[in-house]
Structure formats: structure tokens, C-alpha cells
Motif scaffolding. Structure first.
Motif, mmCIF file in Angstrom:
data_model
loop_
_atom_site.group_PDB
_atom_site.id
_atom_site.type_symbol
_atom_site.label_atom_id
_atom_site.label_comp_id
_atom_site.label_asym_id
_atom_site.label_seq_id
_atom_site.Cartn_x
_atom_site.Cartn_y
_atom_site.Cartn_z
ATOM 1 N N SER A 2 18.913 81.141 118.120
ATOM 2 C CA SER A 2 19.872 80.200 117.536
ATOM 3 C C SER A 2 21.115 80.137 118.420
ATOM 4 O O SER A 2 21.456 81.106 119.112
ATOM 5 C CB SER A 2 20.254 80.620 116.113
ATOM 6 N N ARG A 3 21.760 78.986 118.417
ATOM 7 C CA ARG A 3 22.990 78.801 119.178
ATOM 8 C C ARG A 3 24.153 78.682 118.210
ATOM 9 O O ARG A 3 24.134 77.839 117.302
ATOM 10 C CB ARG A 3 22.901 77.566 120.061
ATOM 11 N N LEU A 4 25.143 79.527 118.392
ATOM 12 C CA LEU A 4 26.293 79.547 117.502
ATOM 13 C C LEU A 4 27.551 79.135 118.242
ATOM 14 O O LEU A 4 27.807 79.584 119.370
ATOM 15 C CB LEU A 4 26.491 80.950 116.914
ATOM 16 N N HIS A 5 28.324 78.274 117.606
ATOM 17 C CA HIS A 5 29.635 77.856 118.121
ATOM 18 C C HIS A 5 30.679 78.532 117.241
ATOM 19 O O HIS A 5 30.722 78.310 116.027
ATOM 20 C CB HIS A 5 29.767 76.334 118.057
ATOM 21 N N ILE A 6 31.510 79.377 117.858
ATOM 22 C CA ILE A 6 32.471 80.189 117.107
ATOM 23 C C ILE A 6 33.889 79.838 117.530
ATOM 24 O O ILE A 6 34.202 79.838 118.726
ATOM 25 C CB ILE A 6 32.224 81.692 117.364
ATOM 26 N N VAL A 7 34.730 79.525 116.558
ATOM 27 C CA VAL A 7 36.153 79.266 116.826
ATOM 28 C C VAL A 7 36.966 80.227 115.959
ATOM 29 O O VAL A 7 36.951 80.138 114.726
ATOM 30 C CB VAL A 7 36.543 77.809 116.518
ATOM 31 N N HIS A 8 37.639 81.152 116.614
ATOM 32 C CA HIS A 8 38.417 82.188 115.935
ATOM 33 C C HIS A 8 39.896 81.927 116.218
ATOM 34 O O HIS A 8 40.343 82.035 117.358
ATOM 35 C CB HIS A 8 37.989 83.559 116.473
ATOM 36 N N THR A 9 40.651 81.575 115.173
ATOM 37 C CA THR A 9 42.061 81.220 115.324
ATOM 38 C C THR A 9 42.941 82.231 114.595
ATOM 39 O O THR A 9 42.715 82.523 113.414
ATOM 40 C CB THR A 9 42.342 79.811 114.758
ATOM 41 N N THR A 10 43.922 82.767 115.310
ATOM 42 C CA THR A 10 44.898 83.684 114.715
ATOM 43 C C THR A 10 46.284 83.089 114.894
ATOM 44 O O THR A 10 46.686 82.767 116.019
ATOM 45 C CB THR A 10 44.833 85.068 115.383
ATOM 46 N N SER A 197 31.942 95.541 116.753
ATOM 47 C CA SER A 197 32.806 94.479 116.256
ATOM 48 C C SER A 197 32.281 93.142 116.757
ATOM 49 O O SER A 197 31.854 93.029 117.913
ATOM 50 C CB SER A 197 34.233 94.683 116.757
ATOM 51 N N GLY A 198 32.296 92.133 115.903
ATOM 52 C CA GLY A 198 31.820 90.823 116.333
ATOM 53 C C GLY A 198 31.940 89.802 115.232
ATOM 54 O O GLY A 198 32.894 89.817 114.443
ATOM 55 N N TYR A 199 30.944 88.919 115.160
ATOM 56 C CA TYR A 199 30.936 87.847 114.176
ATOM 57 C C TYR A 199 29.573 87.780 113.501
ATOM 58 O O TYR A 199 28.550 88.200 114.055
ATOM 59 C CB TYR A 199 31.217 86.498 114.855
ATOM 60 N N LEU A 200 29.561 87.235 112.306
ATOM 61 C CA LEU A 200 28.327 87.019 111.567
ATOM 62 C C LEU A 200 28.381 85.655 110.899
ATOM 63 O O LEU A 200 29.336 85.348 110.178
ATOM 64 C CB LEU A 200 28.141 88.105 110.501
ATOM 65 N N HIS A 201 27.351 84.844 111.158
ATOM 66 C CA HIS A 201 27.216 83.603 110.387
ATOM 67 C C HIS A 201 26.882 84.017 108.952
ATOM 68 O O HIS A 201 25.893 84.713 108.713
ATOM 69 C CB HIS A 201 26.096 82.736 110.961
ATOM 70 N N PRO A 202 27.706 83.626 107.973
ATOM 71 C CA PRO A 202 27.528 84.140 106.616
ATOM 72 C C PRO A 202 26.235 83.701 105.939
ATOM 73 O O PRO A 202 25.785 84.346 104.999
ATOM 74 C CB PRO A 202 28.759 83.617 105.869
ATOM 75 N N ARG A 203 25.636 82.600 106.406
ATOM 76 C CA ARG A 203 24.398 82.129 105.786
ATOM 77 C C ARG A 203 23.216 82.507 106.676
ATOM 78 O O ARG A 203 22.667 81.694 107.408
ATOM 79 C CB ARG A 203 24.456 80.624 105.567
ATOM 80 N N THR A 204 22.852 83.781 106.604
ATOM 81 C CA THR A 204 21.841 84.292 107.524
ATOM 82 C C THR A 204 20.461 83.701 107.287
ATOM 83 O O THR A 204 19.618 83.715 108.180
ATOM 84 C CB THR A 204 21.748 85.816 107.406
ATOM 85 N N THR A 205 20.209 83.185 106.102
ATOM 86 C CA THR A 205 18.881 82.617 105.813
ATOM 87 C C THR A 205 18.932 81.148 105.438
ATOM 88 O O THR A 205 17.878 80.535 105.250
ATOM 89 C CB THR A 205 18.200 83.397 104.670
ATOM 90 N N GLU A 216 34.020 85.143 109.384
ATOM 91 C CA GLU A 216 35.065 86.127 109.614
ATOM 92 C C GLU A 216 34.587 87.108 110.667
ATOM 93 O O GLU A 216 33.404 87.154 111.002
ATOM 94 C CB GLU A 216 35.425 86.866 108.331
ATOM 95 N N SER A 217 35.541 87.862 111.199
ATOM 96 C CA SER A 217 35.133 88.959 112.060
ATOM 97 C C SER A 217 34.287 89.927 111.226
ATOM 98 O O SER A 217 34.516 90.082 110.018
ATOM 99 C CB SER A 217 36.356 89.686 112.620
ATOM 100 N N HIS A 218 33.314 90.544 111.878
ATOM 101 C CA HIS A 218 32.402 91.407 111.138
ATOM 102 C C HIS A 218 32.241 92.725 111.877
ATOM 103 O O HIS A 218 32.518 92.818 113.076
ATOM 104 C CB HIS A 218 31.046 90.717 110.974
ATOM 105 N N ALA A 219 31.809 93.746 111.164
ATOM 106 C CA ALA A 219 31.573 95.062 111.755
ATOM 107 C C ALA A 219 30.248 95.612 111.257
ATOM 108 O O ALA A 219 29.889 95.444 110.090
ATOM 109 C CB ALA A 219 32.712 96.013 111.405
#
Length: 280
Positions: A2-10, A197-205, A216-219
Motif C-alpha cells: 500500500s502507498r501512504l501519503h502522510i502529512v504531519h503538522t505541528t 516511533s512512526g505512524y499508523l493508518h487508523p483503518r487497518t482493515t 496520529e504518531s504511533h508507537a
């Protein structure tokens, strides 16, 4: 795959004008087996200088400074990453291998007691009970399952400085706490474990292609028993297609997404948004 596009803004805002700030960010995904970074960039506004380096643990660090007066600071990390399950072959190691002096020496950093991960006697006993008569692989999964069953996932009840034993005593926490708990508890019986430390797409299925969701950031953790095996103790799943690794270390402090210092400014507030889109 899968290809994920991640935008993390602080987004930081300050009570008074800041005259200078110095920061380092660990938000850019790593190139690893099963994880290919197609593009990645980090921008800070305002910023007067930035540079990049690889830290001791292997994470990409963007160090930047802002030497002009500013009332807010916005940091955006944007990446596209192809992720796929990593197939590991061969037999897993037994306790004799894990207890061999050369292995203990080689893995010493991931067997070490740290302030954030140190288990209390109750956690040590939990680890011993699940390790007794089990292989290291089975023990690792059993310990993670027992921790997750006991600890309720409750956002907001802990913070980045919360120690594993504090989350355990409260029986509440978030992914960082469960990763710290798993790391310290597994290390106590001699299973080398690192914090991820990283990221997780919340809808894994049930991810919808092309639809951005709030993440969100995930661990999670990786434990060694013949090879490194990833496991997410919060969701009780093996990372496979929706987890994106940014950094690895002994605990959160080794892979903090962003940290720094500033002159002036008084108090500050922080807003974080992570948007993740599955593109393929």
C-alpha cells in the motif's frame, strides 16, 4: 503493498514574541525492508537555517533554527511511502541463544533498564509467569496480550514523560505507554526489545483509497528472538501494510518527533495534526 501519503503538522503559538528558537525533528520515515520512501520533506516556517543528519539510532533528523522574531512556528513533514509485509524465515531463537554472553553484549542497549521503561516487581513477575515453559517468541506475544488486557487505552491520562510503571499502576495509557511497558517487561526476562516511533493508518482493515483520515504518531515495539519481529501491543497486531517506521531506540526520548528550546515567548501551546491517505 500500500502507498501512504502522510502529512504531519505541528503548530506552536507563543504568549509573547520569541527572539530565537533551535529545534530538531524526527518525522521523516526511514527506508527499510518492506518500507520504501518515495518522497519526503520537512519545512519549518519561519526558519533561517536547517540541516539534516542521521542520529546514533539511525533516524533522519532535521535540525533547524529561527533567528528572527516570531509569534508562532509551523513544522510540516510530508511523505509518500510504499509499505508491505516483511516475510521472515527460519526458526526463532531459544532462551540459550538469548542468554549467550556475546548476544547479551551485542544487544545490551535493548536489554538496558531505562527510566521510562523500568518495570516494577509486579511486571517482572508477569513476565516470568508467561516466559516459564514458553519459547521467547510465544512469551513475547503472551506478555503483550496480558499487558493490553490489563491496561485500558485512554487518551489524555498520561503524557510524554509518564513512566511505564505509572501507566501500569493507573491501568490506563496510550500507545507510548504500552510500548514502554512491553519493552521493559520483555527486557526483564532477557528478550531484546526496541521502541519504535512512526505512524499508523487508523483503518487497518477498512481504508478507503484516496480518502484522507485523521491519524496520529504511533508507537510499537520490535523484539529479537533470532530476528527482529515487529508487534503493536496497543492493537495486538503485527505491522503489515499500515505502520510506517520513523525511528527506533530504547524509549520515547530517543525518537521524540520534535524538541527544542527558545528564547523569550513565555508559555507556548502546541497543536498537532496527522493526516494519512492510502493512495493504492
Amino acid at each position: 503493498m500500500s502507498r501512504l501519503h502522510i502529512v504531519h503538522t505541528t503548530h506552536y503559538t507563543y504568549a509573547r514574541t520569541v527572539s530565537a528558537s533551535y529545534n530538531e525533528a524526527r518525522m521523516r520515515p526511514a527506508n527499510l525492508p518492506g518500507q520504501t520512501v518515495l518522497e519526503s520533506r520537512l519545512t519549518a516556517t519561519p526558519s533561517t537555517f536547517s540541516t539534516e543528519y542521521r542520529d546514533y539510532w539511525g533516524a533522519t533528523v532535521t535540525a533547524f533554527e529561527t533567528l528572527t522574531a516570531h509569534d508562532e512556528l509551523v513544522v510540516v513533514s510530508e511523505s509518500r511511502v510504499d509499505v508491505s509485509p516483511v516475510l521472515l524465515g527460519g526458526a526463532t531463537a531459544g532462551w540459550d541463544t538469548l542468554r549467550a554472553p556475546d548476544l547479551v553484549d551485542r544487544m545490551s542497549e535493548f536489554l538496558a533498564v531505562t527510566t521510562a521503561t523500568e518495570p516494577d516487581e509486579e511486571l517482572r513477575e508477569l513476565a516470568r509467569a508467561h516466559a516459564d515453559g514458553a519459547t521467547p517468541q510465544d512469551a513475547a506475544l503472551a506478555v503483550c496480550g496480558a499487558l493490553r488486557e490489563a491496561v485500558e487505552y485512554v487518551p489524555g491520562v498520561t503524557g510524554v514523560h509518564t513512566r511505564a510503571v505509572e501507566a501500569w499502576q493507573a491501568r490506563k495509557g496510550v500507545c507510548q505507554d504500552l510500548a514502554h511497558l512491553a519493552a521493559g517487561t520483555l527486557r526483564s526476562v532477557g528478550i531484546p526489545t526496541r521502541y519504535v516511533s512512526g505512524y499508523l493508518h487508523p483503518r487497518t482493515t477498512s481504508a478507503e483509497i484516496g480518502v484522507a483520515v485523521t491519524g496520529e504518531s504511533h508507537a510499537w515495539i520490535e523484539y529479537w528472538c533470532g530476528d527482529w519481529f515487529g508487534y503493536d501491543p496497543t492493537n495486538l497486531i503485527t505491522p503489515a501494510g499500515h505502520h510506517v517506521v520513523v525511528g527506533r531506540g530504547r524509549e520515547y526520548a530517543d525518537v521524540t518527533p520534535i524538541r527544542g528550546v527558545y528564547a523569550g515567548g513565555g508559555t507556548s501551546t502546541q497543536q498537532v495534526e496527522v493526516r494519512i491517505t492510502q493512495e493504492t
